[in-house]
Design an enzyme around this catalytic site. Structure first.
Site, PDB file in Angstrom:
ATOM      1  N   SER A 172      42.998  33.190  54.546  1.00 47.39           N
ATOM      2  CA  SER A 172      42.671  34.604  54.403  1.00 47.39           C
ATOM      3  C   SER A 172      41.958  35.133  55.636  1.00 47.39           C
ATOM      4  CB  SER A 172      41.812  34.821  53.162  1.00 47.39           C
ATOM      5  OG  SER A 172      40.762  33.910  53.139  1.00 47.39           O
TER       6      SER A 172
ATOM      7  N   HIS B 217      50.177  35.079  54.768  1.00 44.02           N
ATOM      8  CA  HIS B 217      49.032  35.417  53.908  1.00 44.02           C
ATOM      9  C   HIS B 217      49.498  36.193  52.678  1.00 44.02           C
ATOM     10  CE1 HIS B 217      44.906  37.656  53.600  1.00 44.02           C
ATOM     11  NE2 HIS B 217      45.002  36.670  52.719  1.00 44.02           N
TER      12      HIS B 217
ATOM     13  N   GLU C 280      51.181  39.193  54.654  1.00 42.35           N
ATOM     14  CA  GLU C 280      50.745  39.463  56.027  1.00 42.35           C
ATOM     15  C   GLU C 280      51.203  38.281  56.877  1.00 42.35           C
ATOM     16  OE1 GLU C 280      46.419  39.654  56.273  1.00 42.35           O
ATOM     17  OE2 GLU C 280      46.506  41.497  57.434  1.00 42.35           O
TER      18      GLU C 280
ATOM     19  N   ASN D 244      41.800  41.597  55.374  1.00 41.85           N
ATOM     20  CA  ASN D 244      40.408  41.292  55.028  1.00 41.85           C
ATOM     21  C   ASN D 244      39.390  41.941  55.955  1.00 41.85           C
ATOM     22  OD1 ASN D 244      40.499  39.942  52.572  1.00 41.85           O
ATOM     23  ND2 ASN D 244      41.435  38.171  53.589  1.00 41.85           N
TER      24      ASN D 244
HETATM   25  N1  3HC Z   1      48.860  36.416  37.562  1.00 45.46           N
HETATM   26  C1  3HC Z   1      50.165  36.745  37.413  1.00 45.46           C
HETATM   27  N2  3HC Z   1      50.593  37.970  36.995  1.00 45.46           N
HETATM   28  C2  3HC Z   1      49.628  38.863  36.701  1.00 45.46           C
HETATM   29  C3  3HC Z   1      48.255  38.583  36.827  1.00 45.46           C
HETATM   30  C4  3HC Z   1      47.889  37.283  37.271  1.00 45.46           C
HETATM   31  N3  3HC Z   1      46.627  36.949  37.455  1.00 45.46           N
HETATM   32  N4  3HC Z   1      47.555  39.689  36.451  1.00 45.46           N
HETATM   33  C5  3HC Z   1      48.471  40.607  36.113  1.00 45.46           C
HETATM   34  N5  3HC Z   1      49.708  40.127  36.264  1.00 45.46           N
HETATM   35  C6  3HC Z   1      50.970  40.818  36.018  1.00 45.46           C
HETATM   36  C7  3HC Z   1      51.146  41.172  34.564  1.00 45.46           C
HETATM   37  O1  3HC Z   1      51.727  40.099  33.856  1.00 45.46           O
HETATM   38  C8  3HC Z   1      52.080  42.379  34.650  1.00 45.46           C
HETATM   39  O2  3HC Z   1      53.406  41.925  34.862  1.00 45.46           O
HETATM   40  P1  3HC Z   1      54.659  42.702  34.222  1.00 45.46           P
HETATM   41  O3  3HC Z   1      54.709  44.045  34.868  1.00 45.46           O
HETATM   42  O4  3HC Z   1      55.831  41.856  34.550  1.00 45.46           O
HETATM   43  O5  3HC Z   1      54.379  42.766  32.745  1.00 45.46           O
HETATM   44  C9  3HC Z   1      51.637  43.083  35.943  1.00 45.46           C
HETATM   45  O6  3HC Z   1      50.920  42.094  36.694  1.00 45.46           O
HETATM   46  C10 3HC Z   1      50.718  44.244  35.666  1.00 45.46           C
HETATM   47  O7  3HC Z   1      49.629  43.745  34.903  1.00 45.46           O
HETATM   48  P2  3HC Z   1      48.848  44.575  33.809  1.00 45.46           P
HETATM   49  O8  3HC Z   1      49.738  45.661  33.279  1.00 45.46           O
HETATM   50  O9  3HC Z   1      48.232  43.630  32.838  1.00 45.46           O
HETATM   51  O10 3HC Z   1      47.594  45.149  34.565  1.00 45.46           O
HETATM   52  P3  3HC Z   1      47.483  46.175  35.707  1.00 45.46           P
HETATM   53  O11 3HC Z   1      48.538  47.226  35.681  1.00 45.46           O
HETATM   54  O12 3HC Z   1      46.077  46.576  35.629  1.00 45.46           O
HETATM   55  O13 3HC Z   1      47.694  45.310  37.048  1.00 45.46           O
HETATM   56  C11 3HC Z   1      46.894  44.015  38.835  1.00 45.46           C
HETATM   57  C12 3HC Z   1      46.964  44.167  37.317  1.00 45.46           C
HETATM   58  C13 3HC Z   1      48.323  43.873  39.388  1.00 45.46           C
HETATM   59  C14 3HC Z   1      46.094  42.756  39.136  1.00 45.46           C
HETATM   60  C15 3HC Z   1      46.247  45.313  39.416  1.00 45.46           C
HETATM   61  O14 3HC Z   1      45.011  45.536  38.801  1.00 45.46           O
HETATM   62  C16 3HC Z   1      46.031  45.257  40.906  1.00 45.46           C
HETATM   63  O15 3HC Z   1      46.938  45.493  41.710  1.00 45.46           O
HETATM   64  N6  3HC Z   1      44.780  44.916  41.322  1.00 45.46           N
HETATM   65  C17 3HC Z   1      44.445  44.781  42.742  1.00 45.46           C
HETATM   66  C18 3HC Z   1      44.826  43.411  43.202  1.00 45.46           C
HETATM   67  C19 3HC Z   1      44.516  43.202  44.645  1.00 45.46           C
HETATM   68  O16 3HC Z   1      43.988  44.042  45.352  1.00 45.46           O
HETATM   69  N7  3HC Z   1      44.857  42.001  45.137  1.00 45.46           N
HETATM   70  C20 3HC Z   1      44.588  41.621  46.498  1.00 45.46           C
HETATM   71  C21 3HC Z   1      43.354  40.776  46.524  1.00 45.46           C
HETATM   72  S1  3HC Z   1      42.928  40.344  48.168  1.00 45.46           S
HETATM   73  C22 3HC Z   1      43.741  38.921  48.442  1.00 45.46           C
HETATM   74  O17 3HC Z   1      44.360  38.339  47.595  1.00 45.46           O
HETATM   75  C23 3HC Z   1      43.654  38.424  49.829  1.00 45.46           C
HETATM   76  C24 3HC Z   1      42.713  37.262  49.965  1.00 45.46           C
HETATM   77  O18 3HC Z   1      42.780  36.830  51.307  1.00 45.46           O
HETATM   78  C25 3HC Z   1      41.312  37.550  49.610  1.00 45.46           C
END
Ligand code: 3HC
Length: 296
Positions: free
Chosen positions: A125, A146, A158, A196
């Site tokens: 990351s 990434h 990324e 990040n």
């Molecule tokens: N694992 C797998 N699938 C997941 C999941 C998980 N942990 N959480 C949610 N999902 C899936 C659900 O099953 C659903 O799939 P479907 O459309 O096929 O039914 C879909 O995601 C949407 O989920 P929900 O309807 O339950 O919930 P939301 O609409 O609130 O979406 C979210 C959940 C996609 C996690 C959304 O809140 C989101 O986009 N959050 C931001 C995530 C983000 O910013 N991630 C980047 C983090 S930074 C990073 O990773 C980089 C690192 O270097 C730090």
């Protein structure tokens, strides 16, 4: 099931079976790739195999995969606590813990196992791709790949070019991302890349706002969700990423730029010391102990 469009990659080696390694392995399997998954911890590997199987079952329930497709995908997964499994891989994604010395040791071992033309990528990351590549003798065939959490859902990959990375390496890594239904965005290797460098100072600032009593976590998250249309507030997101990972990334930014604007918030450090790391330990800015965690 979407077929692999990258026929030149017959088996992808994923090293590390934590949250990201599991998500990457699941996504590869769902798209028809053979996956070799390795982790020094047999316990983590067994848990990963179970959660990948559950995630594929979820794909069947949601109509993304047939029952037969699920069985085929599971048959394409091989796991081993021995890194020697990687001898059969012709594309590597390293996703072990965010610690330079741990990654470097894994890369040194992989170097002895894999043919020189095998592309090595790291899901780091924020650790320098140039520095990781320099541990190997294939810095031209090395780049960052990434992924974002939750891997099956997030569209971005990324693709990070180190100083020596060859354009064809970026092309092949980007093609793999496209074959997984992702959008690759190429960036250069500087601390935190783009994602990040922009995301973590926002999370860190949100933690300062809590520490200074500007507002409680619910209010900080509410402001960002309702006012900026973010799907999750910065503190919920920090809990999902892991507060230890957030702290590690802030340290990379602080040390990489030697600029006080990247200083990690003392409250973030305190929570990491207390092992309140977010969802994975049951407590972070929110309490998850009574809820089943759906993450990998
Ligand atoms: N694992 C797998 N699938 C997941 C999941 C998980 N942990 N959480 C949610 N999902 C899936 C659900 O099953 C659903 O799939 P479907 O459309 O096929 O039914 C879909 O995601 C949407 O989920 P929900 O309807 O339950 O919930 P939301 O609409 O609130 O979406 C979210 C959940 C996609 C996690 C959304 O809140 C989101 O986009 N959050 C931001 C995530 C983000 O910013 N991630 C980047 C983090 S930074 C990073 O990773 C980089 C690192 O270097 C730090």
């Amino acid at each position: 099931m979407t077929q692999s469009i990258n026929e030149s990659i017959h088996a992808v080696g994923v090293v590390g079976s934590g949250t990201m390694g599991r998500g990457i392995a699941h996504t590869l399997l769902r798209h028809g790739y053979s996956v070799l998954l390795s982790d020094a911890s047999p316990h983590s590997l067994a848990a990963a195999a179970e959660s990948i199987s559950n995630a594929l079952a979820g794909d069947v329930e949601k109509g993304r995969l047939t029952e037969a497709g699920k069985r085929q995908a599971l048959a394409k997964l091989k796991t081993s606590a021995e890194l020697a499994l990687m001898v059969s891989a012709n594309f590597i994604i390293e996703a072990v813990t965010e610690d330079f010395s741990v990654k470097a040791e894994v890369l040194r071992q992989l170097e002895t196992l894999c043919a020189p033309e095998v592309i090595f990528t790291s899901n780091t990351s924020s650790i320098s791709i140039t520095r990781l590549a320099a541990v190997t003798s294939r810095s031209g065939q090395f780049c960052g790949l990434h992924f974002f959490n939750p891997v099956p859902v997030m569209k971005l990959v990324e693709v990070v070019a180190g100083i020596e990375t060859l354009p064809e390496t970026i092309e092949k890594a980007s093609a793999l991302a496209v074959s997984l239904g992702k959008t690759p965005i190429r960036v250069n290797d500087f601390p935190g890349f783009v994602s990040n460098r922009v995301l973590m100072p926002m999370i860190n600032e949100a933690i300062y706002a809590v520490m200074e009593g500007v507002a409680d976590p619910q209010a900080v998250d509410g402001v960002m969700k309702l006012g900026m249309n973010h799907p999750m507030g910065p503190l919920e997101l920090a809990d999902m990423i892991g507060l230890d990972v957030c702290l590690d990334i802030m340290k990379v930014l602080y040390e990489g730029f030697r600029d006080s604007k990247y200083r990690p918030c003392p409250l973030l450090e305190k929570m990491v010391h207390a092992r309140r790391l977010g969802r994975k330990t049951g407590q972070g800015f929110y309490d998850y102990r009574s809820k089943a965690d759906t993450a990998y």
